[in-house]
Design a protein around this motif. Structure first.
Motif, PDB file in Angstrom:
ATOM      1  N   TYR A 150      48.673 -13.832  25.704  1.00 45.29           N
ATOM      2  CA  TYR A 150      48.874 -15.174  25.326  1.00 45.29           C
ATOM      3  C   TYR A 150      49.056 -15.916  26.759  1.00 45.29           C
ATOM      4  O   TYR A 150      48.761 -16.989  27.076  1.00 45.29           O
ATOM      5  N   ASP A 152      47.738 -14.878  29.697  1.00 44.22           N
ATOM      6  CA  ASP A 152      46.730 -14.638  30.584  1.00 44.22           C
ATOM      7  C   ASP A 152      46.981 -13.448  31.548  1.00 44.22           C
ATOM      8  O   ASP A 152      46.317 -13.341  32.677  1.00 44.22           O
ATOM      9  N   PRO A 161      46.014 -12.398  41.768  1.00 40.92           N
ATOM     10  CA  PRO A 161      47.021 -12.607  40.562  1.00 40.92           C
ATOM     11  C   PRO A 161      47.042 -13.826  39.790  1.00 40.92           C
ATOM     12  O   PRO A 161      46.258 -14.726  40.098  1.00 40.92           O
ATOM     13  N   ASN A 162      47.478 -13.681  38.428  1.00 41.03           N
ATOM     14  CA  ASN A 162      47.418 -14.780  37.588  1.00 41.03           C
ATOM     15  C   ASN A 162      48.949 -15.253  37.277  1.00 41.03           C
ATOM     16  O   ASN A 162      49.637 -14.459  37.017  1.00 41.03           O
ATOM     17  N   GLU A 163      49.568 -16.245  37.741  1.00 40.73           N
ATOM     18  CA  GLU A 163      50.484 -16.769  37.891  1.00 40.73           C
ATOM     19  C   GLU A 163      51.352 -17.006  36.762  1.00 40.73           C
ATOM     20  O   GLU A 163      52.515 -17.306  36.629  1.00 40.73           O
ATOM     21  N   ASN A 164      50.552 -17.416  35.530  1.00 44.32           N
ATOM     22  CA  ASN A 164      50.791 -18.004  34.256  1.00 44.32           C
ATOM     23  C   ASN A 164      52.341 -17.181  33.675  1.00 44.32           C
ATOM     24  O   ASN A 164      53.258 -18.046  33.497  1.00 44.32           O
ATOM     25  N   ARG A 167      55.338 -17.712  36.010  1.00 50.22           N
ATOM     26  CA  ARG A 167      55.837 -18.796  35.911  1.00 50.22           C
ATOM     27  C   ARG A 167      56.664 -19.231  34.923  1.00 50.22           C
ATOM     28  O   ARG A 167      57.867 -19.685  34.845  1.00 50.22           O
ATOM     29  N   GLU A 168      56.099 -18.781  33.485  1.00 49.26           N
ATOM     30  CA  GLU A 168      56.690 -19.327  32.430  1.00 49.26           C
ATOM     31  C   GLU A 168      58.103 -18.306  31.939  1.00 49.26           C
ATOM     32  O   GLU A 168      58.886 -18.654  31.402  1.00 49.26           O
ATOM     33  N   GLU A 171      60.598 -20.250  33.941  1.00 48.68           N
ATOM     34  CA  GLU A 171      60.804 -21.644  33.688  1.00 48.68           C
ATOM     35  C   GLU A 171      61.291 -21.762  32.163  1.00 48.68           C
ATOM     36  O   GLU A 171      62.287 -22.590  31.646  1.00 48.68           O
ATOM     37  N   LYS A 187      54.967 -16.905  42.827  1.00 47.65           N
ATOM     38  CA  LYS A 187      53.877 -16.183  43.439  1.00 47.65           C
ATOM     39  C   LYS A 187      54.538 -14.436  43.757  1.00 47.65           C
ATOM     40  O   LYS A 187      53.597 -13.645  43.207  1.00 47.65           O
TER      41      LYS A 187
ATOM     42  N   PRO B   4      47.967 -22.121  25.979  1.00 48.40           N
ATOM     43  CA  PRO B   4      49.399 -22.221  25.503  1.00 48.40           C
ATOM     44  C   PRO B   4      50.112 -23.428  25.928  1.00 48.40           C
ATOM     45  O   PRO B   4      51.304 -23.505  25.138  1.00 48.40           O
ATOM     46  N   HIS B 287      44.151 -21.311  32.422  1.00 59.67           N
ATOM     47  CA  HIS B 287      44.389 -19.872  33.047  1.00 59.67           C
ATOM     48  C   HIS B 287      43.298 -18.905  33.020  1.00 59.67           C
ATOM     49  O   HIS B 287      43.377 -18.039  33.666  1.00 59.67           O
ATOM     50  N   GLY B 288      42.750 -18.791  31.895  1.00 57.65           N
ATOM     51  CA  GLY B 288      41.598 -17.994  31.376  1.00 57.65           C
ATOM     52  C   GLY B 288      40.459 -18.580  30.913  1.00 57.65           C
ATOM     53  O   GLY B 288      40.454 -19.609  30.013  1.00 57.65           O
ATOM     54  N   ASN B 336      41.481 -17.340  39.575  1.00 62.46           N
ATOM     55  CA  ASN B 336      42.078 -15.935  39.320  1.00 62.46           C
ATOM     56  C   ASN B 336      41.291 -14.895  38.678  1.00 62.46           C
ATOM     57  O   ASN B 336      40.155 -15.135  38.551  1.00 62.46           O
ATOM     58  N   ALA B 337      42.051 -13.796  38.406  1.00 62.22           N
ATOM     59  CA  ALA B 337      41.346 -12.884  37.927  1.00 62.22           C
ATOM     60  C   ALA B 337      40.890 -13.045  36.328  1.00 62.22           C
ATOM     61  O   ALA B 337      40.170 -11.930  35.888  1.00 62.22           O
ATOM     62  N   SER B 338      41.256 -14.017  35.680  1.00 56.74           N
ATOM     63  CA  SER B 338      40.918 -14.071  34.445  1.00 56.74           C
ATOM     64  C   SER B 338      39.897 -15.189  34.044  1.00 56.74           C
ATOM     65  O   SER B 338      39.941 -16.083  33.184  1.00 56.74           O
ATOM     66  N   ASP B 342      45.111 -21.111  38.286  1.00 55.70           N
ATOM     67  CA  ASP B 342      46.383 -21.228  38.010  1.00 55.70           C
ATOM     68  C   ASP B 342      46.719 -22.712  38.513  1.00 55.70           C
ATOM     69  O   ASP B 342      45.987 -23.460  39.068  1.00 55.70           O
ATOM     70  N   HIS B 343      48.091 -23.291  38.107  1.00 56.18           N
ATOM     71  CA  HIS B 343      48.524 -24.668  38.445  1.00 56.18           C
ATOM     72  C   HIS B 343      48.311 -24.765  39.922  1.00 56.18           C
ATOM     73  O   HIS B 343      48.931 -24.211  41.019  1.00 56.18           O
TER      74      HIS B 343
END
Lengths: 425, 412
Positions: A150, A152, A161-164, A167-168, A171, A187, B4, B287-288, B336-338, B342-343
């Motif tokens: 969900y 990523d 890196p994928n920060e999603n 972060r959530e 947050e 990060k 999401p 993000h992806g 990113n890798a997806s 990112d933000h």
């Protein structure tokens, strides 16, 4: 406030609604003893069988791909109907309500995840860890395949890196906006969470994909991985108050807890991050009683609670009715609108939802057990109905509306279910 | 696949309020149609009693929720740093819709490309604010309150309403059941116009009775009662008035941007007194799998605006309308890798209409001179807001936006 009224609110909020008879029993038993039972570990339910379906090969035909999609959708429906059936008929409604609360907390939608097997695995985690230590739950959730898909995170690697999720995690799940973390912490946490890949058997750690360098996360320095990153985050001062407030808003009130209540809640939660103690402290807090009437039931609470209270038998047909109503009202389990979960309270009040609730009430009273109302004398019917629904009494406004039913039990019940008196708890 | 984050679906009360509580703001999120709802009947009545004078400029605010990736919207395809940062995610020169030999539009924006050629599109580049916040919720609040430094209780359009002399309740209209923060002032709010067509109403007399308030009601119970009272009103109203101006065939409700903008077009054609409208589109949190998702969202945006302009084309008011599109932030330069991003920070802001000065405004941020991998913003969004308040809404920018950086001259 009488002990009965106080008990009624605890039962109605902790589970999915409560009938007068259940409240009578809990009142004579005493709330403390009732809570001992309600918050005990519930027996594991019998889960539906959902096996991993092999994805179509690269060369698969359109028809084969279509068949695969259909099979996934069928599994999703199976899981959804199973869970809704549990909510409607479980003998441990508090466990079901809390599981739903965790689903709302770690909001993950099958619309994006697609795999019912992963959503089911997440359910098991909620049920296994939901009343224990939040530390255990959080460590399981950061490598939960459904949540990872969900947010990523399945491709969060050392190289990119994928920060999603990171972060959530801070947050929305553990600290809250303004919870004392910085962009650097996001990060660093993302780096710590690298290395996990999703396989048919669940999330698997692959050292090669993990960034094993030194990170500095919220003041903790070291070669942090997923578990130690969770430890660092949960140790942040904002965490206990955030989680306590989040659950307060789930169960007690749309407003923040008063400071003395918050202190009691975080004390109960304690160093062990004990969710059971937190929930118990919340339900017995004096401010919980004072918040009576402050919560507008969300659609799931209202539909499931009404059906349980009125003993609508759980059948394929009643599950479909519940599901249809929830779709029109915009709250389908397993499909939260976004990662922050569903809205609360008055956000559910629109003219369209008022109308849908009226229609649904008319449908579900057809299969309701209204014996206590039907057996009462004409003069005592509204009192019997209020008691059945877990209400002290009706307001004058609602009594006036009930008069139009001319004593017809089904019509009385339909009006009462949509009345402001019943819709708020 | 839905991203999401899509707060057009009502925001989680907790997150929003946690933020508001942390920032000392209370209650700004709490405004719903119950309090600010208006109906078609209100619109048609006000359109005849207090019609908008001819040639009055009208603002249409389009909020893109989720953080639209500016670099893949106005694509710097010619910059080697762009291609290098985004393998698998960068657009090639032959994929974009050419603007000026260095930049091109995302292939989803064909209608906008025509607007560019027709001199109707202004693109403000590198738009942001100091100390960028990468939380959707926090950053959107900053854009909507226009107050990056100190948190404020009110939205910028709300403050414009507060200061306005005309007491007409329909001076600003938000389409949909909930009001965004931008539309909530200290004293006034925009009206929320929701026009889902209700079918025949069951238990009509009972609903009228349940819609009455009771002295024993808690606030929440009063709000439930109010929703019943509103149900009675809305129904009478929509059934009576929905057919007066035909809606676009594809409009099922007011969820789609196309549907929202058709409602706006209808209000403008009727001569509603509104000077400002607010609509929104979500799904930009890529993000992806960004390329397909973002292009689809931009195409939705592009087509909705094209249909809106077509609906207005034969009206003299068409040239009075200024459309402004923005998002809470742009995205990270590096993919990113997806196959997503990112933000990030700075993004593009778009203005459309006869009253805009077409072309590029503001400097494109450098792709090599970054802060933590993010673009340095070159233009403060408040400078654009300030100009919009002054030239489109005829308001006092200082009163509404405060001390804003110098205007760029994005409007005629």
């Amino acid at each position: 406030m009488t002990e009965w009224t106080r008990t009624a609110r605890v039962l109605r909020r902790a589970g999915f609604g409560a009938s007068g008879a259940e409240i009578d029993a809990a009142t004579s038993q005493g709330l403390d003893r009732w809570l001992d039972t309600a918050l005990a570990d519930a027996p594991e339910p019998t889960y539906p069988t959902i096996t991993v379906i092999p994805p179509p090969a690269d060369k698969a035909s359109t028809a084969e791909r279509q068949k695969y999609r259909q099979a996934l959708a069928d599994q999703g429906r199976l899981l959804l109907e199973w869970w809704l059936g549990r909510m409607l008929s479980s003998r441990t409604p508090v466990a079901e309500r809390l599981t739903f609360g965790w689903h709302d907390h770690w909001a993950t939608s099958i619309s994006k995840v697609r795999f019912a097997a992963a959503m089911l695995a997440q359910q098991r985690t909620f049920r296994r860890t939901g009343l224990g230590s939040f530390t255990t739950m959080a460590k399981a959730m950061v490598v939960d395949p459904a949540l990872m898909v969900y947010l990523d995170a399945q491709q969060n690697t050392k190289a990119a890196p994928n920060e999603n999720l990171a972060r959530e995690l801070m947050e929305l799940f553990t600290l809250g906006v303004g919870g004392g973390y910085t962009e650097t912490d996001v990060k660093e946490a993302a780096r710590a969470l690298t290395g996990w890949r999703i396989t048919d058997a669940g999330a698997v750690f692959e050292p090669k994909r993990h960034d094993d360098g030194v990170k500095n996360l919220l003041g903790v320095t070291g070669r942090l991985d997923a578990a130690s990153a969770v430890d660092a985050i949960l140790a942040a001062p904002a965490h206990p108050g955030f989680l306590a407030t989040r659950w307060w808003r789930q169960l007690a009130s749309p407003d923040a807890p008063p400071p003395d209540t918050l202190t009691r809640l975080t004390t109960a939660y304690g160093a062990g991050r004990d969710v059971r103690a937190l929930v118990r402290a919340l339900l017995v807090d004096p401010a919980f009683d004072r918040a009576t009437g402050s919560v507008v039931q969300n659609p799931i609470e209202w539909v499931v609670g009404s059906m349980r209270t009125l003993k609508v038998a759980t059948t394929e047909q009643s599950i479909r009715l519940a599901l249809g109503t929830l779709r029109s009202l915009g709250q389908v389990p397993l499909q939260p609108p976004n990662v922050s979960g569903w809205p609360r309270g008055q956000a559910w009040l629109s003219t369209a939802s008022a109308q849908t609730r009226v229609r649904a009430a008319q449908q579900l009273v057809k299969n309701a057990d209204l014996t206590p109302v039907a057996n009462a004398s004409a003069a005592a019917r509204t009192d019997a109905l209020a008691h059945l629904l877990g209400l002290d009494h009706f307001t004058q406004r609602t009594l006036t509306a009930l008069q139009t039913a001319k004593g017809n039990p089904a019509a009385l019940a339909a009006i009462a279910l949509v009345s402001p008196d019943y819709q708020v708890v | 696949m839905r991203a999401p984050y899509d707060p057009r679906l009502p925001l989680d009360g907790l997150t929003r309020r946690t933020f508001l509580a942390c920032s000392g703001v209370a209650g700004a999120s709490a405004v719903l149609a119950g309090a600010a709802g208006c109906t078609w009947q209100d619109v048609t009545r006000q359109a005849s009693e207090n019609p908008l004078p001819a040639s009055t400029p009208v603002l249409v605010i389009v909020t893109l929720y989720g953080g639209n990736d500016g670099l893949n919207t106005v694509v710097p395809y010619d910059d080697p740093a762009y291609t290098a940062a985004r393998p698998g995610l960068a657009y090639r020169a032959d994929e974009v819709l050419q603007l000026d030999g260095s930049f091109g539009l995302n292939p989803g924006l064909q209608g906008w490309h025509q607007l560019w050629q027709d001199q109707k599109l202004a693109i403000v580049r590198g738009v942001g604010y100091p100390k960028p916040d990468r939380s959707h919720f926090a950053s959107m609040d900053i854009w909507q309150t226009a107050s990056p430094g100190t948190p404020t209780t009110s939205g910028w359009l709300g403050r414009w309403l507060d200061a306005h002399k005309d007491p007409d309740p329909l001076l600003a209209l938000s389409i949909g059941p909930t009001l965004p923060v931008l539309a909530v002032g200290e004293k006034r709010t925009a009206a929320a116009l929701s026009i889902k067509e209700p079918a025949a109403l069951p238990m009509e007399s009972v609903i009228a009775l349940l819609g009455k308030s009771d002295p024993a009601d808690t606030r929440a119970a009063g709000e439930v009662a109010a929703s019943f009272a509103a149900l009675g009103r809305v129904r009478d109203d929509v059934v009576d008035h929905l057919d007066e101006v035909p809606l676009h065939d594809e409009v099922a409700g007011d969820q789609s941007l196309l549907g929202q903008l058709q409602v706006v077009a209808k209000c403008i054609l009727l001569g509603a007194p509104a000077r400002a409208y607010s609509v929104s589109l979500g799904g930009f949190d890529t993000h992806g799998g960004e390329k397909a998702t973002q292009t689809a969202q931009l195409r939705t945006l592009d087509q909705a605006i094209a249909a809106f302009r077509t609906a207005l084309a034969s009206s003299p008011r068409a040239s009075d309308v200024v459309i402004m599109c923005y998002s809470e932030f742009g995205r990270r330069v590096k993919g990113n890798a997806s196959e997503g991003t990112d933000h990030g920070t700075a993004g593009d802001l778009f203005l459309i209409g006869d009253r805009v000065k077409p072309g590029f405004h503001g400097d494109a941020p450098s792709l090599t001179d970054l802060v933590d991998g993010d673009l340095k913003s070159t233009t403060d969004f408040r400078s654009v807001y300030s100009e919009v308040v002054q030239k489109v809404l005829s308001g006092d920018p200082t009163q509404v936006i405060g001390k804003a950086p110098a205007q760029l001259g994005v409007l005629r």
